[in-house]
Design an enzyme around this catalytic site. Sequence first.
Site, PDB file in Angstrom:
ATOM      1  N   GLU A   1      -2.002  -9.128  -0.671  1.00 44.22           N
ATOM      2  CA  GLU A   1      -3.442  -9.226  -0.424  1.00 44.22           C
ATOM      3  C   GLU A   1      -4.229  -9.102  -1.727  1.00 44.22           C
ATOM      4  O   GLU A   1      -5.227  -9.808  -1.931  1.00 44.22           O
ATOM      5  CB  GLU A   1      -3.862  -8.153   0.573  1.00 44.22           C
ATOM      6  CG  GLU A   1      -3.335  -8.423   1.979  1.00 44.22           C
ATOM      7  CD  GLU A   1      -3.539  -7.260   2.920  1.00 44.22           C
ATOM      8  OE1 GLU A   1      -4.110  -7.468   4.008  1.00 44.22           O
ATOM      9  OE2 GLU A   1      -3.118  -6.130   2.591  1.00 44.22           O
TER      10      GLU A   1
ATOM     11  N   GLU B   1       3.798  -5.983   7.144  1.00 41.28           N
ATOM     12  CA  GLU B   1       3.241  -4.841   7.876  1.00 41.28           C
ATOM     13  C   GLU B   1       3.735  -4.765   9.313  1.00 41.28           C
ATOM     14  O   GLU B   1       3.851  -3.677   9.889  1.00 41.28           O
ATOM     15  CB  GLU B   1       1.710  -4.912   7.866  1.00 41.28           C
ATOM     16  CG  GLU B   1       1.067  -4.643   6.517  1.00 41.28           C
ATOM     17  CD  GLU B   1       0.878  -5.884   5.674  1.00 41.28           C
ATOM     18  OE1 GLU B   1       0.137  -5.826   4.687  1.00 41.28           O
ATOM     19  OE2 GLU B   1       1.500  -6.940   6.001  1.00 41.28           O
TER      20      GLU B   1
ATOM     21  N   ALA C   1       0.850  -1.188   0.000  1.00 41.22           N
ATOM     22  CA  ALA C   1       0.000   0.000   0.000  1.00 41.22           C
ATOM     23  C   ALA C   1       0.886   1.240   0.000  1.00 41.22           C
ATOM     24  O   ALA C   1       2.085   1.172   0.281  1.00 41.22           O
ATOM     25  CB  ALA C   1      -0.909  -0.013   1.224  1.00 41.22           C
TER      26      ALA C   1
ATOM     27  N   GLY D   1      -0.100  -4.989   0.808  1.00 37.45           N
ATOM     28  CA  GLY D   1      -1.313  -4.867   0.013  1.00 37.45           C
ATOM     29  C   GLY D   1      -1.195  -5.568  -1.325  1.00 37.45           C
ATOM     30  O   GLY D   1      -2.193  -6.057  -1.865  1.00 37.45           O
TER      31      GLY D   1
END
Length: 257
Positions: A111, A131, A65, A108
């Site tokens: 994911e 993360e 992200a 991200g």
Amino acid sequence: MEFIKVTEQKEPFVALIELNRPKELNALNRQLMEEVRDALQQLDKNDLVRVIIITGNEQAFAAGADIKQMADKTAIDMLMIDQFSTWDQIRKTKKPIIAAVSGFALGGGCEFVMTCDMVIASETAKFGQPEIKIGTIPGAGGTQRLTKAIGKAKAMELILTGRFLSAEEAFFYRLVNKVVPKEMYLYEAFQLAKEIAQLSPVAVQLAKESINRSFETHLDEGLTLERKNFYLTFASEDQKEGMKAFVEKRKPDFKGK
């Protein structure tokens, strides 16, 4: 669109979405994900598209992200922004989505890959949920999908340490379908997409829904949905054509009706 490129029918009935923030290693900011959401909605309605491929570039599918967008936010800010709501469209898309991954698929990015239906990986691909190393945890499904994909113990290890999986390890743990040389990963994704695109779009979409439900419900609910969708195929022209072609020993001509 600024951060993605969409090519329809690069091969028959196949669309390609390319994430396009190369300087940021395709970091997933809100605008990029909004563009992905909008593209998927349009492609899902397009009768000339039966399978969708999503890819990045050779260096990165998506390295995570966009941390710069989040670093100074409060908990209330994040709750109000609800940035992961745009991701729901990936899961809701009825047509099959193939992720073609080279290089980094982290945070991200990992994911995102796990939200797709199938994954073709370059031998250079690396997967992970790091993360924890910046003081937070996965927020777009990583703790749930990774655990379902590779099991509790390995998911716990990866998420609590931030370690990466190589492409071969990801294949071993059944996170990806196939690992190929770097120059072949997009080609192999198209080969898989073309094979699926030749089949009945109605049956493919119902099969996808049924398989996904097995990860989201108890067995009885999944079996009920599968049975209903099986019966529904008999309302389609594709089912009639497919079975008639089998009896007549010829190749079926599916129309998606």
